[in-house]
Write an enzyme that holds these catalytic residues in place. Structure first.
Site, PDB file in Angstrom:
ATOM      1  CG  ASP A  46      -2.010  -1.079   0.969  1.00  0.00           C
ATOM      2  OD1 ASP A  46      -1.747  -2.242   1.282  1.00  0.00           O
ATOM      3  OD2 ASP A  46      -3.071  -0.739   0.396  1.00  0.00           O
TER       4      ASP A  46
HETATM    5  O1  MRU Z   1      -7.518  -3.121   2.852  1.00  0.00           O
HETATM    6  P1  MRU Z   1      -7.257  -3.496   1.417  1.00  0.00           P
HETATM    7  O2  MRU Z   1      -8.027  -4.690   0.977  1.00  0.00           O
HETATM    8  O3  MRU Z   1      -7.414  -2.316   0.498  1.00  0.00           O
HETATM    9  O4  MRU Z   1      -5.731  -3.897   1.405  1.00  0.00           O
HETATM   10  C1  MRU Z   1      -5.154  -4.300   0.207  1.00  0.00           C
HETATM   11  C2  MRU Z   1      -3.728  -4.669   0.336  1.00  0.00           C
HETATM   12  O5  MRU Z   1      -3.136  -4.596   1.384  1.00  0.00           O
HETATM   13  C3  MRU Z   1      -3.020  -5.044  -0.940  1.00  0.00           C
HETATM   14  O6  MRU Z   1      -2.017  -5.973  -0.675  1.00  0.00           O
HETATM   15  C4  MRU Z   1      -2.397  -3.788  -1.558  1.00  0.00           C
HETATM   16  O7  MRU Z   1      -3.328  -2.739  -1.631  1.00  0.00           O
HETATM   17  C5  MRU Z   1      -1.850  -4.046  -2.916  1.00  0.00           C
HETATM   18  S1  MRU Z   1      -3.124  -4.345  -4.109  1.00  0.00           S
HETATM   19  C6  MRU Z   1      -2.344  -4.585  -5.605  1.00  0.00           C
END
Ligand code: MRU
Length: 357
Positions: free
Chosen positions: A246
């Site tokens: 993220d």
């Molecule tokens: O809370 P989320 O479902 O948005 O978290 C998503 C993640 O942690 C993913 O690993 C990250 O955003 C990468 S998506 C290509």
């Protein structure tokens, strides 16, 4: 045909409601920035790249409808800047929306100061957002290529077993996926024996979404609980852990879904290479290290309840951070669309790339 989380046609935006998967496949309309903010905040769309794409396209959809209400370019520019700032506030940890907002705000400022008409300014902003959707799939294919090559090299002749966490596939991006793109590429090249995906408590992106994608794509895969990573690495040959990101800071520290850090610790202990797979849009060079990353805390209900039924004892208090930070020294390589970099060389490689552009 891979799953399509985001549909954009004739200036209309629809997203696959990820709260309803895997039970129901339902697309919902995102007509404006408020709809976009709600969909991101409620996690009807999630995953760092998809958040940014849907956020920007929600603005594009709104502008296509409201174009005639603007009297001058400066007014449009102010509105675009404040709507983008609002979209950034929907979820704080993933940096992609923030970076897109900064870039698009600058683009719109330049357009407003240029000689073009108000109508052309709207058109240019919309095409800028549309490009994000187009470019993301190519970016992910390159991540898939570089990541799969890194995992195969050193394991020539073997079909590999990998572990992934959370959902990083077509549902988290415009298509193909990042870490799941690497798994897809390994499978396409005939090098994948099995992918293990974690449930990813508390929101179960692994059990609900990654498992759904893996089954849909007929990729050999096994679901495990988050607590089984160490036991799995101890009992079977695991060739790599591949996760998304993220936000990656300048030194390579990486925020990703809660539970990523414990997998990285286990991987280090068992000598398993640990790869973070992320587009350069997820890299935040303005932050020196992971302690500076804002970590989102989600509602306690996401922990205490499963599919609308409370499972936790009444009265218990909860701590529900949505992300954790994996320190750079646990990361073997950061797989980007430009190549695979050690955390220690990430900053210099990106600077070199900027110079060559
Ligand atoms: O809370 P989320 O479902 O948005 O978290 C998503 C993640 O942690 C993913 O690993 C990250 O955003 C990468 S998506 C290509």
């Amino acid at each position: 045909m891979t799953l399509q989380a985001i549909r954009w046609q004739d200036h209309k935006l629809q997203i696959l409601d990820q709260l309803k998967l895997p039970k129901e496949t339902e697309y919902i309309d995102v007509k404006n920035v408020e709809d976009g903010w709600q969909a991101i905040n409620k996690m009807q769309v999630r995953g760092a790249p998809a958040i940014a794409i849907v956020g920007c396209l929600s603005l594009a959809a709104e502008l296509a409808e409201t174009e005639s209400t603007y009297r001058e370019k400066a007014e449009l520019q102010r509105d675009v800047a404040s709507k983008l700032e609002y979209l950034v506030s929907a979820r704080p940890t993933a940096v992609n929306m923030k970076k897109s907002a900064e870039e698009l705000t600058a683009v719109s400022k330049n357009l407003s100061e240029s000689g073009i008409s108000l109508q052309d300014m709207v058109k240019s902003i919309i095409s800028w957002c549309e490009k994000m959707l187009e470019e993301d799939v190519n970016t992910n294919k390159n991540i898939g290529k570089f990541g799969s090559e890194a995992i195969i090299s050193g394991n020539e002749g073997n079909r590999v077993q990998v572990i992934t966490h959370c959902n990083t596939g077509s549902l988290a991006t415009a298509g193909y996926g990042t870490a799941l793109g690497v798994i897809r590429a390994l499978h396409d090249k005939g090098h994948l024996s099995k992918a293990f995906c974690t449930e990813t408590r508390p929101y179960n992106q692994g059990a609900r979404l990654t498992a759904y994608e893996l089954v849909y794509e007929k990729i050999p895969s096994v679901l495990i609980c988050d607590s089984m990573g160490a036991a799995l690495m101890n009992s079977q040959k695991i060739h790599a852990v591949v996760v998304g990101a993220d936000r990656v800071t300048r030194n390579g520290d990486t925020a990703n879904k809660i539970g990523t850090y414990q997998l990285a610790v286990c991987a280090k202990h068992h000598n398993v290479p640990f790869y973070v797979c992320a587009p350069t849009t997820s890299i935040d060079l303005s932050l020196n290290h992971g302690k500076e990353i804002p970590i989102e805390e989600r509602p306690h209900k996401e922990m205490t309840d499963v599919a609308g039924t409370r499972i936790a004892a009444p009265g218990i208090s909860c701590w529900n951070p949505a992300f954790d930070v994996t320190p750079a020294d646990l990361i073997t390589g950061i797989v980007t669309e430009l190549g695979v970099f050690k955390p220690s060389e990430l900053y210099q490689k990106l600077q070199d790339n900027l110079k060559n552009c």
